[in-house]
Design an enzyme around this catalytic site. Structure first.
Site, mmCIF file in Angstrom:
data_model
loop_
_atom_site.group_PDB
_atom_site.id
_atom_site.type_symbol
_atom_site.label_atom_id
_atom_site.label_comp_id
_atom_site.label_asym_id
_atom_site.label_seq_id
_atom_site.Cartn_x
_atom_site.Cartn_y
_atom_site.Cartn_z
ATOM 1 N N ASP A 1 0.838 -1.197 0.000
ATOM 2 C CA ASP A 1 0.000 0.000 0.000
ATOM 3 C C ASP A 1 0.880 1.257 0.000
ATOM 4 O O ASP A 1 2.033 1.213 0.437
ATOM 5 C CB ASP A 1 -0.888 0.048 1.251
HETATM 6 N N1 URA Z 1 -1.362 -5.794 4.062
HETATM 7 C C1 URA Z 1 -1.837 -4.529 4.002
HETATM 8 O O1 URA Z 1 -2.883 -4.244 4.556
HETATM 9 N N2 URA Z 1 -1.136 -3.633 3.300
HETATM 10 C C2 URA Z 1 0.033 -3.897 2.670
HETATM 11 O O2 URA Z 1 0.637 -3.013 2.054
HETATM 12 C C3 URA Z 1 0.507 -5.217 2.752
HETATM 13 C C4 URA Z 1 -0.193 -6.144 3.457
#
Ligand code: URA
Length: 237
Positions: free
Chosen positions: A103
């Protein structure tokens, strides 16, 4: 293959920088200085740059310490959006792709390669490749929440018959969680499901490869031979 191709691939230099290094006498083949980049060498030739042996690899493997504020996508970036590939030299960025996504606000270990088969294997749910994240959350996890995360929780995924697809068992240890799946926002949704919210998330391990904590945010380096082997499953890279 040509010596300049060997040097550029194995030392992760542009073809032009490899040609310059050769012309300056920084490259030896079988212990002898060679200044001709067009010289033909085999994949197992004994080539060294500044005295350091180079191992030819058909593929590029990099790790980045992803900073917050960058998206992992390669194509669907909106104007003005910062993309992780901008942090790589343009010539390298054109060749490689990120292995999976983090993310925008997630930091830490992000691999890049042009080895599609190994990337596919590392991301395929059937191979159960482990990903470990260091987290902070609020409110803090209770023992009941930890138990639920370890057993598996309902994050809203449904099978064809409409039944909840519970997440696979996770491992929690102090401020880290290890999962083997990679669903969209998975960790955030898992914590939400037990009544806590993630406030920071950093991937510290993927496929047995540890984040090199010496890399500053946005910094990257080539994987070392042992790390390549972990990623390719010991296969021929
Ligand atoms: N889980 C999440 O919620 N975000 C990420 O970036 C990776 C795993």
């Amino acid at each position: 293959m040509r010596l300049d191709k060997f040097v550029s691939s194995s030392a992760n230099l542009t073809r032009r920088d490899a040609a310059r290094a050769i012309a300056k006498g920084r490259v030896t083949v079988g212990g002898v200085t060679v200044r001709d980049g067009a010289l033909k060498v085999t994949e197992d030739a004994e080539v060294a740059l500044d005295g350091a042996p180079l191992t030819f690899s058909r593929y590029i493997y990099l790790m980045m310490n992803k900073p917050s504020g960058y998206i992992t996508a390669t194509e669907d970036a909106r104007p003005g959006e910062r993309v992780v590939s901008e942090l790589l030299p343009p010539e390298t960025a054109r060749r490689v792709f990120p292995v999976g996504r983090l993310d925008r606000d997630t930091t830490g270990l992000l691999l890049f390669t042009d080895d599609g088969a190994s990337a596919h294997r590392a991301l395929s749910p059937k191979h159960h490749v482990e990903k470990t994240y260091r987290f902070t959350c609020t409110p803090p996890l209770t023992d009941e929440m930890i138990d639920a995360l370890c057993r598996g929780v309902d994050i809203g995924e449904r099978d064809g018959a409409g039944n909840a697809r519970i997440t696979s068992p996770a491992k929690l240890s102090g401020d880290t969680i290890t999962i083997t799946e990679g669903k969209f926002h998975q960790i955030k949704r898992m914590f939400h499901a037990v009544g806590s919210e993630i406030t920071s998330l950093c991937r510290v391990r993927f496929a047995g490869i540890e984040l090199d904590e010496k890399l500053t945010p946005g910094g990257w380096r080539c994987l070392m031979p042992e790390e390549i082997s972990l990623f390719t499953g010991g296969g021929d890279a």
